[in-house]
Design a protein around this motif. Structure first.
Motif, PDB file in Angstrom:
ATOM      1  N   ARG A 156      37.022 -41.085  66.215  1.00  0.00           N
ATOM      2  CA  ARG A 156      37.559 -40.521  64.936  1.00  0.00           C
ATOM      3  C   ARG A 156      36.990 -39.165  64.508  1.00  0.00           C
ATOM      4  NH1 ARG A 156      42.793 -43.208  64.019  1.00  0.00           N
ATOM      5  NH2 ARG A 156      42.504 -45.449  64.931  1.00  0.00           N
ATOM      6  N   MET A 157      37.550 -38.077  64.781  1.00  0.00           N
ATOM      7  CA  MET A 157      36.950 -36.983  64.450  1.00  0.00           C
ATOM      8  C   MET A 157      38.103 -35.804  63.878  1.00  0.00           C
ATOM      9  SD  MET A 157      33.825 -36.464  66.840  1.00  0.00           S
ATOM     10  CE  MET A 157      34.554 -36.491  68.409  1.00  0.00           C
ATOM     11  N   PRO A 158      37.683 -35.001  62.995  1.00  0.00           N
ATOM     12  CA  PRO A 158      38.611 -33.884  62.797  1.00  0.00           C
ATOM     13  C   PRO A 158      38.636 -33.049  63.900  1.00  0.00           C
ATOM     14  CG  PRO A 158      36.763 -33.547  61.451  1.00  0.00           C
ATOM     15  CD  PRO A 158      36.571 -34.769  62.257  1.00  0.00           C
ATOM     16  N   LYS A 159      39.716 -31.923  63.876  1.00  0.00           N
ATOM     17  CA  LYS A 159      39.937 -30.964  64.956  1.00  0.00           C
ATOM     18  C   LYS A 159      40.203 -31.473  66.292  1.00  0.00           C
ATOM     19  CE  LYS A 159      36.912 -27.889  62.214  1.00  0.00           C
ATOM     20  NZ  LYS A 159      35.719 -26.798  62.368  1.00  0.00           N
ATOM     21  N   MET A 160      39.333 -32.000  66.756  1.00  0.00           N
ATOM     22  CA  MET A 160      39.513 -32.758  68.340  1.00  0.00           C
ATOM     23  C   MET A 160      38.907 -34.173  68.243  1.00  0.00           C
ATOM     24  SD  MET A 160      38.037 -31.614  71.826  1.00  0.00           S
ATOM     25  CE  MET A 160      39.119 -30.069  72.187  1.00  0.00           C
ATOM     26  N   ASP A 161      39.599 -34.893  68.348  1.00  0.00           N
ATOM     27  CA  ASP A 161      39.260 -36.516  68.135  1.00  0.00           C
ATOM     28  C   ASP A 161      38.696 -36.831  69.796  1.00  0.00           C
ATOM     29  OD1 ASP A 161      41.514 -37.089  70.248  1.00  0.00           O
ATOM     30  OD2 ASP A 161      42.644 -37.982  68.671  1.00  0.00           O
ATOM     31  N   GLY A 162      38.014 -37.846  69.939  1.00  0.00           N
ATOM     32  CA  GLY A 162      37.418 -38.464  70.940  1.00  0.00           C
ATOM     33  C   GLY A 162      38.470 -38.445  72.367  1.00  0.00           C
ATOM     34  N   MET A 163      39.558 -39.091  71.976  1.00  0.00           N
ATOM     35  CA  MET A 163      40.512 -39.135  73.167  1.00  0.00           C
ATOM     36  C   MET A 163      40.824 -37.748  73.789  1.00  0.00           C
ATOM     37  SD  MET A 163      40.478 -42.451  73.548  1.00  0.00           S
ATOM     38  CE  MET A 163      42.138 -42.673  74.373  1.00  0.00           C
ATOM     39  N   GLU A 164      41.303 -36.819  73.066  1.00  0.00           N
ATOM     40  CA  GLU A 164      41.521 -35.315  73.413  1.00  0.00           C
ATOM     41  C   GLU A 164      40.370 -34.942  74.183  1.00  0.00           C
ATOM     42  OE1 GLU A 164      43.073 -31.140  71.585  1.00  0.00           O
ATOM     43  OE2 GLU A 164      42.915 -32.995  70.370  1.00  0.00           O
ATOM     44  N   PHE A 165      39.110 -35.253  73.449  1.00  0.00           N
ATOM     45  CA  PHE A 165      37.750 -34.590  74.092  1.00  0.00           C
ATOM     46  C   PHE A 165      37.836 -35.053  75.531  1.00  0.00           C
ATOM     47  CE2 PHE A 165      33.271 -35.479  74.902  1.00  0.00           C
ATOM     48  CZ  PHE A 165      32.826 -33.938  74.887  1.00  0.00           C
ATOM     49  N   LEU A 166      37.919 -36.424  75.617  1.00  0.00           N
ATOM     50  CA  LEU A 166      37.896 -36.984  76.982  1.00  0.00           C
ATOM     51  C   LEU A 166      38.649 -36.403  78.024  1.00  0.00           C
ATOM     52  CD1 LEU A 166      36.864 -39.477  78.869  1.00  0.00           C
ATOM     53  CD2 LEU A 166      38.646 -40.823  77.720  1.00  0.00           C
ATOM     54  N   SER A 167      39.897 -36.109  77.669  1.00  0.00           N
ATOM     55  CA  SER A 167      40.931 -35.579  78.647  1.00  0.00           C
ATOM     56  C   SER A 167      40.336 -34.083  79.058  1.00  0.00           C
ATOM     57  CB  SER A 167      42.417 -35.378  77.862  1.00  0.00           C
ATOM     58  OG  SER A 167      43.014 -36.687  77.410  1.00  0.00           O
ATOM     59  N   CYS A 168      39.640 -33.356  77.902  1.00  0.00           N
ATOM     60  CA  CYS A 168      39.211 -32.073  78.485  1.00  0.00           C
ATOM     61  C   CYS A 168      37.952 -32.227  79.420  1.00  0.00           C
ATOM     62  CB  CYS A 168      38.827 -31.313  77.246  1.00  0.00           C
ATOM     63  SG  CYS A 168      40.256 -30.908  75.965  1.00  0.00           S
ATOM     64  N   VAL A 169      37.249 -33.215  79.071  1.00  0.00           N
ATOM     65  CA  VAL A 169      36.138 -33.486  79.967  1.00  0.00           C
ATOM     66  C   VAL A 169      36.453 -33.634  81.546  1.00  0.00           C
ATOM     67  CG1 VAL A 169      34.118 -34.991  80.189  1.00  0.00           C
ATOM     68  CG2 VAL A 169      34.428 -34.101  78.191  1.00  0.00           C
ATOM     69  N   ASN A 170      37.676 -34.612  81.423  1.00  0.00           N
ATOM     70  CA  ASN A 170      37.866 -35.120  82.922  1.00  0.00           C
ATOM     71  C   ASN A 170      38.573 -33.887  83.588  1.00  0.00           C
ATOM     72  OD1 ASN A 170      37.381 -37.682  82.608  1.00  0.00           O
ATOM     73  ND2 ASN A 170      39.597 -38.380  81.839  1.00  0.00           N
TER      74      ASN A 170
END
Length: 458
Positions: free
Chosen positions: A59-73
């Motif tokens: 749970r974070m503003p701007k980009m949450d952890g799930m969206e971040f995970l998708s970008c890392v993948n």
């Protein structure tokens, strides 16, 4: 595990207090931590060469952890990401794992829980990076010894150094090693990295040559020298002129022929069967054996004078059980090559599969591992059943597959640690006692239980 300087963690959490506490726990455990308050900034700092683990809040503003995970993948699907949240539930955990997260931890959590997950993730990341480095090395056109002798274990590193040190000389070399360890590859390296690389590399498996034709095979014959000799034939010694002659399984050479080989080496010349004219020799001799030739000398099966003639330099090829850290690299190499050769997709090993490989005794050494990797690629079983299925097939065929119970794995791990320490300290019992923090009596009991003899590691 690698040195502390290679224990990198990238930490993302918008809660400054939580971020600081987590970073402190990790740093006290020897990790180098880079902290970020938001996922976008952290993402910009990542690349495929990052040799570490990512820990991110969900749970974070701007980009949450799930969206971040998708970008890392998208950037690197093999980069382990550990997600943390105070608002997690089963559905989110399942979604995170399906999305490629390495693990999912709910707040509040015990520091030891996080450290355990990070350590396992880091070991996996280091393995991935080592595999990538290996593939880059193998993709080059330049012949390098790392391409021929694959592995990062101390034993293989030392063997490569020894080969490069003596390759340029013409000193006779005796290669000792169990069946399937790669003795011929070592012999080829001695040739290819030496001054005779432009000459021929001629290999003779002494155990496969019938005794009746052994002399003709090595020394050649003239036309009419015996019934069936319809034309002159050049023997292996003469054919290797200017290059290297490799006599594998030399211990199986008949005693009468050993006398003639010794004379040829002493005089640096051979005489073809049916001829009186000597032929000068200019070659390098490399021999190999899979058992103790000195014991064969004592038993009268091998000439002692020939032994000392061929064993000016001795190289030992370690069995696979002494270099278990190389097993994942070797399996990845052989399975990748098999996938290309057979037009099959590459399928990565699971953690459980890796455990099965490490638990196996490998009586057939690298040759057996190559066979298993090829069977794995060609298997029609589902990926999660493949390796176990291949090992079961080998078991039915008479091969020994190590048990995977906890007790058996602990026993094999203990043996592995003892063997590695004995190898590292060349059989120095006191050094092994100090390294493993064991009393002499306990060490002796364990070595006896596992059938280990310090003399084999001198």
């Amino acid at each position: 595990m690698k040195k502390n300087g290679d224990k990198h963690v990238l930490l993302i959490d918008d809660d400054a207090e939580m971020r600081g506490a987590t970073a402190q726990w990790l740093e006290l455990s020897g990790y180098a931590v880079r902290s970020f308050a938001d996922a976008r900034t952290a993402l910009a700092a990542l690349d495929r060469d990052f040799d570490g683990v990512v820990i991110s809040d969900v749970r974070m503003p701007k980009m949450d952890g799930m969206e971040f995970l998708s970008c890392v993948n998208v950037l690197d699907s093999d980069l382990p990401v550990v997600l943390i949240t105070a608002h997690g539930d089963v559905e989110m955990a399942v979604s995170a794992m399906r999305g490629g997260a390495y693990d999912f931890i709910e707040k509040p959590f015990e520091p030891d829980r996080l450290l355990d997950v990070v350590q396992r993730a880091l070991e996996k990341r280091h393995l991935v990076m080592e595999n990538r480095l290996l593939r880059r090395q193998l993709s080059g056109t330049e012949d390098r010894i790392e391409r021929r002798l694959i592995g990062n274990s101390d034993g293989i590193r030392r063997l490569r150094e020894e080969i490069l040190d003596i390759a340029a000389t013409d000193a006779p070399v005796l290669i000792m090693g169990e069946t399937g360890t790669g003795k011929e590859i070592v012999a080829r390296c001695l040739h290819e990295f030496g001054s005779r690389k432009d000459g021929r590399f001629v290999a003779v498996n002494c155990g496969a040559v019938p005794e009746t034709v052994f002399e003709s095979e090595l020394f050649g014959h003239e036309k009419g020298a015996f019934t069936g000799a319809e034309q002159r034939r050049i023997g292996r010694f003469e054919y290797a002129q200017g290059g290297s002659l490799f006599l594998d399984e030399i211990g199986s050479m008949p005693l009468p022929l050993q006398v003639k080989v010794l004379r040829a080496l002493q005089e640096r010349e051979i005489v073809r069967i049916g001829s009186n004219e000597p032929q000068a020799l200019d070659l390098r001799l490399i021999c190999a054996a899979n058992h103790d030739l000195l014991a064969e000398c004592a038993a009268g099966h091998f000439r002692e004078d020939l032994y000392y003639r061929i064993n000016v330099v001795e190289l030992r090829v370690p069995p696979l059980r002494e270099r278990s850290e190389d097993i994942p690299l070797l399996f990845d190499y052989f399975s990748s090559r098999a996938a290309v050769d057979y037009g099959r997709p590459e399928i990565a090993l699971s953690s459980r599969d890796l455990g099965l490989l490490l638990a196996h005794d490998w009586p057939g050494n690298v040759r057996e591992l190559k066979n298993i990797a090829e069977r794995y690629v060609l298997s029609s079983l589902p990926p999660e059943q493949r390796l176990e299925g291949v090992l079961q097939q080998l078991k039915k065929g008479g091969a020994i597959v190590a048990a995977t119970s906890l007790q058996e794995q602990l026993r094999q791990h203990e043996r592995l640690l003892l063997e590695q320490s004995l190898t590292r300290w060349h059989g120095d019992v006191q050094a092994v006692m100090d390294e493993l923090d064991l009393p002499r009596r306990t060490l002796n009991e364990k070595m006896s239980r596992h059938g280990l003899d310090r003399k084999n590691y001198l």
